[in-house]
Write a protein that holds these residues in place. Sequence first.
Motif, mmCIF file in Angstrom:
data_model
loop_
_atom_site.group_PDB
_atom_site.id
_atom_site.type_symbol
_atom_site.label_atom_id
_atom_site.label_comp_id
_atom_site.label_asym_id
_atom_site.label_seq_id
_atom_site.Cartn_x
_atom_site.Cartn_y
_atom_site.Cartn_z
ATOM 1 N N LEU A 141 -2.314 -40.357 46.265
ATOM 2 C CA LEU A 141 -3.092 -40.898 45.148
ATOM 3 C C LEU A 141 -3.710 -39.803 44.297
ATOM 4 O O LEU A 141 -3.826 -39.933 43.087
ATOM 5 N N ASP A 142 -4.129 -38.727 44.947
ATOM 6 C CA ASP A 142 -4.795 -37.652 44.221
ATOM 7 C C ASP A 142 -4.666 -36.354 45.009
ATOM 8 O O ASP A 142 -4.644 -36.369 46.245
ATOM 9 N N LYS A 143 -4.575 -35.248 44.289
ATOM 10 C CA LYS A 143 -4.537 -33.946 44.952
ATOM 11 C C LYS A 143 -5.307 -32.929 44.115
ATOM 12 O O LYS A 143 -5.304 -32.975 42.890
ATOM 13 N N GLN A 144 -5.993 -32.053 44.800
ATOM 14 C CA GLN A 144 -6.760 -30.992 44.160
ATOM 15 C C GLN A 144 -6.585 -29.715 44.970
ATOM 16 O O GLN A 144 -6.347 -29.767 46.177
ATOM 17 N N LYS A 145 -6.700 -28.607 44.289
ATOM 18 C CA LYS A 145 -6.599 -27.320 44.978
ATOM 19 C C LYS A 145 -7.844 -26.510 44.689
ATOM 20 O O LYS A 145 -8.209 -26.308 43.527
ATOM 21 N N TRP A 146 -8.505 -26.072 45.750
ATOM 22 C CA TRP A 146 -9.770 -25.353 45.635
ATOM 23 C C TRP A 146 -9.660 -23.923 46.170
ATOM 24 O O TRP A 146 -8.807 -23.626 47.011
ATOM 25 N N ASP A 147 -10.534 -23.083 45.685
ATOM 26 C CA ASP A 147 -10.634 -21.709 46.186
ATOM 27 C C ASP A 147 -12.088 -21.467 46.552
ATOM 28 O O ASP A 147 -12.901 -21.053 45.730
ATOM 29 N N ARG A 148 -12.421 -21.831 47.775
ATOM 30 C CA ARG A 148 -13.763 -21.649 48.322
ATOM 31 C C ARG A 148 -14.868 -22.175 47.401
ATOM 32 O O ARG A 148 -15.831 -21.482 47.089
ATOM 33 N N GLY A 149 -14.680 -23.428 46.963
ATOM 34 C CA GLY A 149 -15.712 -24.104 46.196
ATOM 35 C C GLY A 149 -15.459 -24.196 44.711
ATOM 36 O O GLY A 149 -16.126 -24.961 44.010
ATOM 37 N N PHE A 150 -14.479 -23.442 44.201
ATOM 38 C CA PHE A 150 -14.146 -23.482 42.790
ATOM 39 C C PHE A 150 -12.716 -23.997 42.620
ATOM 40 O O PHE A 150 -11.850 -23.726 43.463
ATOM 41 N N PRO A 151 -12.445 -24.737 41.527
ATOM 42 C CA PRO A 151 -11.055 -25.122 41.263
ATOM 43 C C PRO A 151 -10.163 -23.884 41.314
ATOM 44 O O PRO A 151 -10.517 -22.837 40.753
ATOM 45 N N ALA A 152 -9.037 -23.986 41.996
ATOM 46 C CA ALA A 152 -8.221 -22.808 42.314
ATOM 47 C C ALA A 152 -7.802 -21.977 41.112
ATOM 48 O O ALA A 152 -7.674 -20.761 41.203
ATOM 49 N N GLU A 153 -7.583 -22.613 39.959
ATOM 50 C CA GLU A 153 -7.123 -21.875 38.790
ATOM 51 C C GLU A 153 -8.267 -21.408 37.889
ATOM 52 O O GLU A 153 -8.029 -20.861 36.814
ATOM 53 N N SER A 154 -9.494 -21.615 38.316
ATOM 54 C CA SER A 154 -10.645 -21.280 37.473
ATOM 55 C C SER A 154 -10.660 -19.807 37.081
ATOM 56 O O SER A 154 -10.255 -18.938 37.855
ATOM 57 N N GLU A 155 -11.141 -19.560 35.862
ATOM 58 C CA GLU A 155 -11.373 -18.192 35.409
ATOM 59 C C GLU A 155 -12.839 -17.872 35.657
ATOM 60 O O GLU A 155 -13.721 -18.494 35.075
ATOM 61 N N ILE A 156 -13.096 -16.916 36.536
ATOM 62 C CA ILE A 156 -14.459 -16.566 36.902
ATOM 63 C C ILE A 156 -14.781 -15.170 36.382
ATOM 64 O O ILE A 156 -14.038 -14.224 36.640
#
Length: 258
Positions: A140-155
């Motif tokens: 139904l839904d899938k998300q990918k995280w990187d230790r609390g942030f959306p995996a593709e986020s620009e930090i």
Amino acid sequence: MENLVSETLPDLGLKVKQFKKDQKDKSERKKKQRLARTEYEGIPIVEQYTKFGSGDRTIIEKFTVLKQYRQPNAYVRETYWFDPKAQRISSALIKDKEKVMIMHGPYKRYQNGILLEEGYYYVGAKDGRWEKYDANYKLLDKQKWDRGFPAESEITYYDSAHTKVKEVLPKEFGKVNGQYMAFYEGGQLAAEGKYDNGVKVGRWIEYYQFRRQRKKITQYGRDRWTEEFEPYVISEWDDKGKITYERPKEKEVTEDDQ
């Protein structure tokens, strides 16, 4: 004739080496399986589970928590922990670290024996791939995280050591999508809001540096499809917490007004 005989003889040396290799691989697999039950990402864990509801609505959660308390990342907006007394998983503000168990490792949620959700935590933050299913195990839904942030986020960071987060620009499949956050150099939240495919949506909140005191709330459209919507300020406060502006509430239309 001698050559033919020698060619058909088994190479016992190779078989012994292969047998030893298979035994070593088997031993390594067993070791990894044991470690998977006692640690995650090299950090000791303890298995837990919760059960609530009844009949077809019975919910069971199987997960692991840190064996010893470790401070979660202060920049992560949602930190998950287990309350052993209430037997519930929570993301509320941690008030007493002695009475909570930080989520860390694999998580699975079942209803009536059917897997509905699974994922991983890293020191209280969602990590890796998270998926939700229906009763027929359809995704139904899938998300990918990187230790609390959306995996593709620009930090971006204030420092070269990448210890002081400046801004988190959320991205999914190359598009700016999700929860945006900006921080002061001291680590306090400066602003937060949501993007929908590159468009600001919903309420965006700005904060003063200390005491997480609100500075301004701005309203944007409901989603990226909302047309001809002019963003407007709902409220503003000074640095003492005194409201300096509040948008008048729209007058409700009654039968007498029609």
